[in-house]
Write a protein that holds these residues in place. Structure first.
Motif, short mmCIF file in Angstrom:
data_model
loop_
_atom_site.label_atom_id
_atom_site.label_comp_id
_atom_site.label_asym_id
_atom_site.label_seq_id
_atom_site.Cartn_x
_atom_site.Cartn_y
_atom_site.Cartn_z
N ASP A 9 53.66 4.47 -112.97
CA ASP A 9 54.75 3.58 -113.38
C ASP A 9 55.74 3.30 -112.26
OD1 ASP A 9 54.12 3.27 -116.26
OD2 ASP A 9 54.37 5.45 -116.25
N ALA A 10 55.87 4.21 -111.30
CA ALA A 10 56.82 4.02 -110.21
C ALA A 10 56.47 4.93 -109.05
CB ALA A 10 58.25 4.30 -110.68
N ILE A 11 56.95 4.58 -107.87
CA ILE A 11 56.77 5.38 -106.66
C ILE A 11 58.12 5.93 -106.25
CG2 ILE A 11 55.78 5.46 -104.36
CD1 ILE A 11 53.84 4.38 -106.47
N ALA A 12 58.21 7.25 -106.08
CA ALA A 12 59.46 7.88 -105.64
C ALA A 12 59.21 8.57 -104.30
CB ALA A 12 59.94 8.92 -106.66
N ALA A 13 60.09 8.31 -103.33
CA ALA A 13 59.91 8.90 -102.00
C ALA A 13 61.23 9.44 -101.49
CB ALA A 13 59.36 7.87 -101.02
N THR A 14 61.16 10.56 -100.78
CA THR A 14 62.35 11.11 -100.14
C THR A 14 62.84 10.13 -99.09
OG1 THR A 14 61.57 13.38 -100.47
CG2 THR A 14 63.28 13.03 -98.82
N ALA A 15 64.12 9.76 -99.17
CA ALA A 15 64.71 8.82 -98.22
C ALA A 15 65.79 9.48 -97.37
CB ALA A 15 65.30 7.63 -98.98
N GLY A 16 66.01 10.77 -97.57
CA GLY A 16 67.00 11.52 -96.82
C GLY A 16 67.50 12.66 -97.68
N PRO A 17 68.24 13.59 -97.11
CA PRO A 17 68.42 13.80 -95.68
C PRO A 17 67.17 14.48 -95.09
CG PRO A 17 69.55 15.52 -96.88
CD PRO A 17 69.00 14.57 -97.91
N GLY A 18 67.08 14.48 -93.76
CA GLY A 18 65.94 15.11 -93.12
C GLY A 18 65.73 14.57 -91.72
N LEU A 19 64.57 14.85 -91.16
CA LEU A 19 64.22 14.34 -89.83
C LEU A 19 63.83 12.87 -90.00
CD1 LEU A 19 62.02 17.32 -88.57
CD2 LEU A 19 64.46 16.91 -88.17
N VAL A 20 64.54 12.02 -89.28
CA VAL A 20 64.42 10.59 -89.56
C VAL A 20 63.01 10.06 -89.31
CG1 VAL A 20 65.14 9.76 -87.26
CG2 VAL A 20 65.63 8.38 -89.31
N GLY A 21 62.28 10.61 -88.33
CA GLY A 21 60.92 10.16 -88.09
C GLY A 21 60.02 10.39 -89.29
N GLY A 22 60.11 11.58 -89.87
CA GLY A 22 59.31 11.88 -91.05
C GLY A 22 59.73 11.05 -92.25
N LEU A 23 61.03 10.85 -92.42
CA LEU A 23 61.53 10.04 -93.53
C LEU A 23 61.01 8.61 -93.44
CD1 LEU A 23 65.26 11.24 -93.54
CD2 LEU A 23 63.52 11.80 -95.25
N ILE A 24 60.97 8.06 -92.23
CA ILE A 24 60.46 6.70 -92.04
C ILE A 24 59.01 6.62 -92.49
CG2 ILE A 24 59.80 5.00 -90.30
CD1 ILE A 24 62.34 5.81 -88.74
N VAL A 25 58.20 7.60 -92.10
CA VAL A 25 56.78 7.59 -92.47
C VAL A 25 56.62 7.58 -93.99
CG1 VAL A 25 54.61 8.88 -92.38
CG2 VAL A 25 56.06 8.75 -90.35
N GLY A 26 57.31 8.50 -94.68
CA GLY A 26 57.15 8.60 -96.13
C GLY A 26 57.70 7.40 -96.87
N LEU A 27 58.90 6.96 -96.50
CA LEU A 27 59.52 5.86 -97.24
C LEU A 27 58.81 4.54 -96.98
CD1 LEU A 27 61.74 5.01 -99.16
CD2 LEU A 27 63.27 4.71 -97.21
N MET A 28 58.38 4.29 -95.73
CA MET A 28 57.66 3.05 -95.43
C MET A 28 56.30 3.02 -96.15
SD MET A 28 59.60 1.11 -93.75
CE MET A 28 58.45 -0.15 -93.22
N THR A 29 55.64 4.17 -96.22
CA THR A 29 54.38 4.24 -96.97
C THR A 29 54.61 3.93 -98.44
OG1 THR A 29 53.47 5.89 -95.43
CG2 THR A 29 52.45 5.74 -97.60
N ALA A 30 55.68 4.51 -99.00
CA ALA A 30 56.00 4.26 -100.41
C ALA A 30 56.34 2.79 -100.65
CB ALA A 30 57.18 5.14 -100.82
N LYS A 31 57.06 2.18 -99.70
CA LYS A 31 57.39 0.77 -99.84
C LYS A 31 56.12 -0.09 -99.84
CE LYS A 31 62.02 0.82 -97.73
NZ LYS A 31 62.88 0.29 -96.64
N ALA A 32 55.18 0.25 -98.96
CA ALA A 32 53.94 -0.52 -98.88
C ALA A 32 53.14 -0.39 -100.17
CB ALA A 32 53.12 -0.04 -97.68
N ILE A 33 53.03 0.84 -100.68
CA ILE A 33 52.27 1.05 -101.92
C ILE A 33 52.93 0.31 -103.08
CG2 ILE A 33 51.54 2.77 -103.61
CD1 ILE A 33 51.29 4.76 -101.29
N ALA A 34 54.25 0.44 -103.18
CA ALA A 34 54.98 -0.20 -104.27
C ALA A 34 54.82 -1.72 -104.22
CB ALA A 34 56.45 0.18 -104.20
N ALA A 35 54.89 -2.29 -103.01
CA ALA A 35 54.76 -3.73 -102.88
C ALA A 35 53.35 -4.20 -103.22
CB ALA A 35 55.14 -4.16 -101.46
N ALA A 36 52.35 -3.47 -102.71
CA ALA A 36 50.96 -3.87 -102.94
C ALA A 36 50.54 -3.72 -104.40
CB ALA A 36 50.04 -3.06 -102.04
N ALA A 37 51.06 -2.68 -105.06
CA ALA A 37 50.66 -2.39 -106.44
C ALA A 37 51.65 -2.94 -107.46
CB ALA A 37 50.52 -0.88 -106.64
#
Length: 362
Positions: free
Chosen positions: A79-107
């Motif tokens: 029904d929805a995609i939830a991804a950690t967007a912070g706080p944390g190491l910004v490089g890792g956050l970018i990977v997870g959130l951008m992946t979630a954005k792509a999945i959410a947009a495609a699906a």
């Protein structure tokens, strides 16, 4: 039924999980896949942000596929995609959130940008069905806070560290004593055969009217003690670890005791008040025993989620997404959300450590 796919990449664990909630039934973790990067960072004695980000890129797609497969659900069932967007190491956050954005947009699924700390704050409702309000002690590598959890999105920080987080103090103590990474479990292991009375280390902030934590002075005392008797034998290391651990437990107990009293005053109508302990340091048995005894004496329920849900994981992120969907407070513009290396759970309380271009740390 609400079924959410959670993604967590804030530090050195690549994780994905599917959590579901149906009606008034208890929530269910259908899958919870966590890939640790301990081996990649062990040689450096700590997490290297660039290595962590690259490891997330290499592993995340496979982890998400595994989480969906284990859950028995297809992406169309989510029904929805939830991804950690912070706080944390910004490089890792970018990977997870951008992946979630792509999945959410495609699906064509809703996207929720989740505060990692909110995941920890709400885990006790996933595991124990705890009702609001309750008190949270968050002790991890990056945070040491006491928070009044009053509702979804409603958090008031009562105390925080004015210097090092407790997990950081454990890791640095381990490094000073030549113990392998990760520091916390290895300090506890060494302390098991040590004499906790051999070294008299300070109990930072104990007895202070200020409710916050401090661990930099304790860390310095450990370094001075180690240098004074160098070279260290195995027993010296064990005794220092045991003494350090005892000082930490004593200081934590003092700080938490004040918070328990305040909770009673601010929520007098709460019949069964509870203290929730979350974060990796919550696994330490000496600390846990100290807090359990404190809660028993004060008439508080002690709640510690299972270790696999106390350390970084995606089930807590998926659950935070469900909580936000159910409360009707999901972000409308999550696809535009920018990852935040600093993101206080309570944005009202003044930061103790400081606030720069990236925002407040605590």
């Amino acid at each position: 039924m609400i079924r959410v796919l959670g993604i967590e990449t804030s530090c050195d664990e690549t994780a994905a999980s599917v959590v579901t909630l149906e009606g008034d039934a208890a929530p269910k973790i259908l899958s919870n896949i966590v890939l640790s990067q301990i081996e990649e960072h062990a040689a450096f004695g700590g997490v290297v942000p660039e290595i962590a980000a690259r490891a997330h890129v290499e592993a995340l797609d496979g982890i998400i596929e595994a989480a969906l497969a284990d859950s028995g659900a297809k992406l169309a069932d989510i029904d929805a995609i939830a991804a950690t967007a912070g706080p944390g190491l910004v490089g890792g956050l970018i990977v997870g959130l951008m992946t979630a954005k792509a999945i959410a947009a495609a699906a064509h699924k809703p996207l929720l940008a989740i505060n990692h700390l909110e995941g920890h704050a709400l885990t006790a409702r996933l595991t124990d069905g705890l009702e609001f309000p309750y008190l949270l002690l968050l002790v991890s590598g990056g945070h040491t806070q006491i928070v009044a959890v009053r509702g979804v999105g409603d958090y008031q920080r009562w105390a925080t560290t004015i210097d090092d987080a407790l997990g950081e103090a454990f890791d640095k103590t381990a490094k000073m004593l030549g113990l392998p990474y990760p520091g916390g479990p290895n300090v506890e292991k060494a302390a098991a055969s040590g004499d906790s009375t051999r070294f008299t280390f300070p109990r930072p902030m104990k007895g202070s009217a200020q409710p916050d934590f401090s661990f930099s002075g304790l860390k310095t005392a450990v370094r001075q003690a180690a240098r004074a008797i160098a070279p260290l034998s195995d027993q010296d290391v064990a005794d220092i670890c045991a003494s350090f651990q005892a000082a930490v437990a004593d200081a934590l107990g003092d700080r938490v005791s004040r918070a328990l009293s305040r909770f009673r005053q601010e929520f007098p109508g709460k019949a069964e008040p509870a203290l929730v302990v979350a974060g990796g340091v919550a696994a330490n048995r000496t600390i846990k025993a100290t807090l359990e005894a404190l809660c028993a004496e004060a008439g508080f329920q002690f709640v510690a989620p299972p270790l696999k849900l106390c350390t970084d994981n995606a089930a807590m992120i998926a659950w935070a997404g469900i909580e936000r969907l159910r409360a009707g407070i999901a972000q409308e513009n999550a696809t535009d959300f920018v990852p935040r290396s600093r993101w206080p759970l309570d944005s009202v309380s003044a930061p103790m450590i400081g606030s720069g271009r990236r925002g407040a740390k605590a």
